[in-house]
Design a protein around this motif. Structure first.
Motif, PDB file in Angstrom:
ATOM      1  N   CYS A 203      37.066 126.659 145.636  1.00 27.80           N
ATOM      2  CA  CYS A 203      37.207 125.743 146.789  1.00 27.80           C
ATOM      3  C   CYS A 203      37.312 124.294 146.307  1.00 27.80           C
ATOM      4  O   CYS A 203      38.102 123.510 146.840  1.00 27.80           O
ATOM      5  N   ASP A 207      40.472 121.815 146.891  1.00 22.06           N
ATOM      6  CA  ASP A 207      40.439 120.458 147.454  1.00 22.06           C
ATOM      7  C   ASP A 207      41.068 119.445 146.499  1.00 22.06           C
ATOM      8  O   ASP A 207      41.778 118.536 146.925  1.00 22.06           O
ATOM      9  N   SER A 303      39.225 124.870 152.675  1.00 18.45           N
ATOM     10  CA  SER A 303      38.700 123.563 152.315  1.00 18.45           C
ATOM     11  C   SER A 303      37.247 123.469 152.769  1.00 18.45           C
ATOM     12  O   SER A 303      36.913 122.760 153.704  1.00 18.45           O
TER      13      SER A 303
END
Lengths: 413, 370
Positions: A203, A207, A303
């Motif tokens: 994750c 991002d 996200s």
């Protein structure tokens, strides 16, 4: 008239993806041969990490639909489904997977070795109605599979409270018990912690990768969004982290060197809703006139960060958050996210895909359109389509409207 | 057919806006809802009148600017009425999360029409001590939100509301029993008006009206009504013309699986250690909407209804684009067919003129059943 095309990819790492896809489906089929239990489940929840931590094989029927679209199998799958009496108004994912499991799969066919039959079905009481109905159909099709009836509240991300989380945590624990009982395998909590750390790292990389799209010119576009395959199918594995690290490095390099998707990026675009899997080349369509699809809504589903200190709670939170972030559970939140993305990515215009196959994402698009205009002065183009069924899409109409939209955006430059 | 018996109910339905505006002018505050899975008893107990937002009677014009054409006609009509200011008296909307369209509509309403409270209640899909505890926490949270609007929660008031709604549902289910026995001298269209009025009227008035209706039915007594008995399955039916056509052409709607009908009534109440518990218990035991349950689990319930009512065929009268019903239909059709039970599926479009194709199809279907 142009024919449907595959998207044009510029990232070398995006081109590596096909090997990862092939390997994933090989592993799925190998699991069946080796006797490693196979579980079919919806994406965007914490079950994937539990499966990897327990050495079980997760399979995602929803992800199979883009694969079928890419291999041109969707019309045949739809034919089978419609012959069974299903309405053409139902979500294309439902019609595709139903057609596949009752058609090609029964004949032992399908690309990439096809899908292995499930030993376990994680049937959601959560997410959107079509996903729930898909799994009801699968339960019927595979009567020998052990079914876990999951239950997760559909709650707006901003409204999540202690009781939502407590209930989701209980559901994750119930899933762990069910899997232990069904497969005879116990969950090693240290291993789960490792998996959740990997998942969180994916994750974080996600991002980071997305942040590079703020660069002008953008180092990659929505046409490369296939990279999310690893977020759907490989979250919690070293494969995802290693791959995303390579993507991040390449994207960073391109960003630093000022290498864009096209030579002369003149207009930066945003795509709302699931892309048309049967014609991903549309995401490149605007490039001829200097337009690049810089960002899209769907990537927001990954996200989010996971609290690695409390893996079970982290997975419960992930399960609660992913669907509402990309649906109509909170249009307020989605609007806020789209506006933020359009601001951050310096967007000039938005393409709102009015997607007949996805009511939850399509509902609220007009509110997003108005907010883009009123708050950011960003014009939008609404195109009628479908993420699976090309019969609900007119290429000629799309081209006419996209050309006019680009002309208007360029005239403002 | 004693259509005049249903006249007071039809009057409320036809003059919905005037009726509700009058109540609002008396200082009563109202909360709108779309789906019968909404906890009406709690809303009522806290001093609000729960009002089901209707829609299918309105042709959409403004609504198209805010929602795509592939959402069900009911929701389009709902939005149209909202945008035309028909529901200006509502303090907000509370909605149990059933279908995606309803969830989206709560949001769209909040964005475009406004109000003080917009609350989507996540409903558990499983029945377990944990899911009941979760639902209790959510209902308490909702009560808190209603308190912030000036509502007042008390156990006594909730007990009274649970009892009131139980009495209403029990009375309506008595009418269903009479219908099964062929002893209800009301056409299906008139009976629909009786049901629809319950979504608008205050429950106190409504119970009184049903009791008056029942006493007049007792006096009238009845002889058997003819026609081929049918079960109608679907979601929201607001237009009585569908039923008029069925019965004019020699059919008889004897049972239903509609959320403007039986599905919202069964069971009349739940049980538990307190009123909140009883509310949750009823929710868990409800005759289910397809958005909540598998087709394979609905099938035996529909077969039971067929048997109890004596219906000889099933008319699936579905809102176009309604995913829960459309997704279940092929399996239900197949299983009914395997049991020799004829069925027909008709999708309701936005058009208010239902006669054309519907008439032809229902005539052919009734022909098969005769």
């Amino acid at each position: 008239m142009e024919q449907p095309t595959k998207s044009k990819k510029r990232l070398a790492t995006a081109k590596e993806l096909s090997a990862i896809i092939i390997e994933y489906y090989r592993e799925c089929n190998q699991a069946r041969i080796e006797g490693r239990p196979v579980g079919w489940m919806p994406p965007m929840n914490g079950a994937i990490e539990i499966f990897y931590a327990m050495g079980l094989q997760p399979v995602f029927p929803e992800n199979w639909s883009p694969i079928c679209a890419a291999f041109g199998l969707t019309p045949e799958n739809f034919r089978v489904t419609e012959q069974m009496g299903y309405s053409q108004d139902l979500c294309g994912y439902l019609r595709n997977i139903n057609g596949y499991v009752h058609g090609l799969m029964k004949q032992g066919g399908g690309p990439l070795g096809g899908l292995p039959e499930p030993d376990i079905i994680i049937s959601p009481g959560a997410g959107c109605i079509p996903v729930m109905k898909i799994f009801h159909i699968l339960e019927e099709r595979f009567p020998d599979a052990k079914v876990f009836r999951a239950d997760l509240p559909q709650v707006a991300v901003e409204d999540i409270q202690e009781d939502h989380l407590r209930y989701a945590v209980d559901e994750i624990r119930r899933l762990i018990d069910f899997l232990a009982e069904t497969t005879g395998r116990r969950l090693d909590y240290d291993r789960l912690e490792e998996v959740v750390i990997l998942s969180d790292r994916a994750c974080e990389l996600w991002d980071e990768i997305m942040a590079f799209r703020k660069s002008i010119p953008t180092p990659f576009s929505a046409a490369e969004i296939g990279i999310m395959f690893v977020m759907v199918t490989r979250q919690g594995t070293r494969t995802a982290v290693d791959y995303l690290t390579r993507v991040r490095d390449e994207v960073r390099e391109r960003s630093r060197a000022g290498i864009g998707v096209i030579e002369n990026e003149r207009v930066r675009l945003f795509w709302d809703n699931i892309p048309p899997w049967f014609n991903m080349g549309l995401l490149n369509y605007f490039e001829g006139a200097g337009g690049v699809m810089v960002a899209e809504t769907y990537s927001a589903a990954w996200s989010l960060r996971l609290n690695v200190k409390n893996p079970i709670e982290a997975l419960a939170m992930k399960s609660l958050m992913s669907y509402p972030m990309v649906s109509c559970v909170s249009i307020k939140k989605r609007k806020e996210m789209v506006l933020r993305a359009c601001r951050d990515y310096h967007i000039d215009g938005a393409i709102l895909h009015s997607n007949k196959s996805c009511h939850p994402i399509t509902l609220g698009q007009m509110d997003i359109k108005r907010a883009l205009e009123n708050e950011l002065g960003i014009p939008s183009l609404v195109i009628d389509g479908d993420h699976m069924d090309e019969r609900n899409f007119s290429l000629a109409q799309f081209q006419t409207r996209a050309d006019a939209f680009m002309e208007m955006l360029l005239s403002k430059k | 057919m004693k259509a005049e018996m249903a006249a007071p109910f039809a009057e409320i339905v036809q003059n919905e806006q005037e009726y509700l505006t009058r109540i609002a002018s008396q200082g009563k505050r109202m909360i709108g809802y779309f789906c019968t899975y909404t906890p009406l008893e709690l809303i009522h107990a806290m001093g609000f009148l729960p009002v089901r937002i209707t829609g299918s009677s309105r042709r959409a014009e403004k609504a198209y600017s805010l929602m795509p054409s592939f959402i069900c006609p009911y929701m389009r009509g709902v939005l149209e009425k909202g945008l035309c200011g028909d529901y200006g008296f509502l303090s907000g909307i509370v909605q149990g999360y059933t279908c995606d369209a309803a969830c989206g509509m709560v949001n769209i309403w909040e964005e475009n029409i406004g109000g003080s409270l917009f609350y989507s209640l996540p409903l558990p899909y499983n029945d377990s001590p944990g899911s009941r505890e979760f639902m209790r926490a959510r209902l308490r949270d909702l009560a808190g939100k209603l308190e912030s609007l000036g509502g007042r929660y008390s156990e006594e008031a909730l007990n009274a509301s649970v009892a009131l709604y139980e009495n209403i549902r029990t009375a309506l289910l008595d009418l269903y029993d009479m219908r099964y026995r062929g002893a209800l001298p009301l056409s299906a269209a008139a009976f629909l008006q009786v049901i629809l009025a319950g979504f608008i009227a205050s429950p106190e008035d409504y119970l009184r009206m049903i009791r008056e209706l029942m006493s007049s039915l007792d006096r009238e007594s009845d002889q058997q009504r003819g026609g081929v008995p049918l079960l109608v399955s679907g979601s929201i039916i607001e237009n009585p013309r569908f039923f008029e056509i069925i019965e004019d052409r020699g059919g008889r709607v004897i049972a239903d699986d509609l959320c403007t009908g039986y599905r919202g009534l069964q069971p009349p109440a739940g049980s538990g250690v307190d009123a909140m518990d009883a509310l949750i218990d009823r929710f868990m035991k409800r005759f289910p909407c397809p958005s909540r349950i598998r087709a394979v689990e609905r099938l035996p319930l529909l077969l039971d209804l067929l048997q109890a009512s004596g219906a000889r065929g099933v008319l699936f009268l579905l809102q176009k684009f309604c995913t829960p019903h459309l997704a279940d239909h092929p399996m239900l059709y197949r299983e009914m067919n395997a049991r020799g039970i004829p069925s027909l599926e008709v999708e309701i479009e936005e058009s208010l003129d239902v006669d054309g194709q519907f008439l032809t199809r229902i005539e052919s279907f009734l022909e098969i059943l005769r």
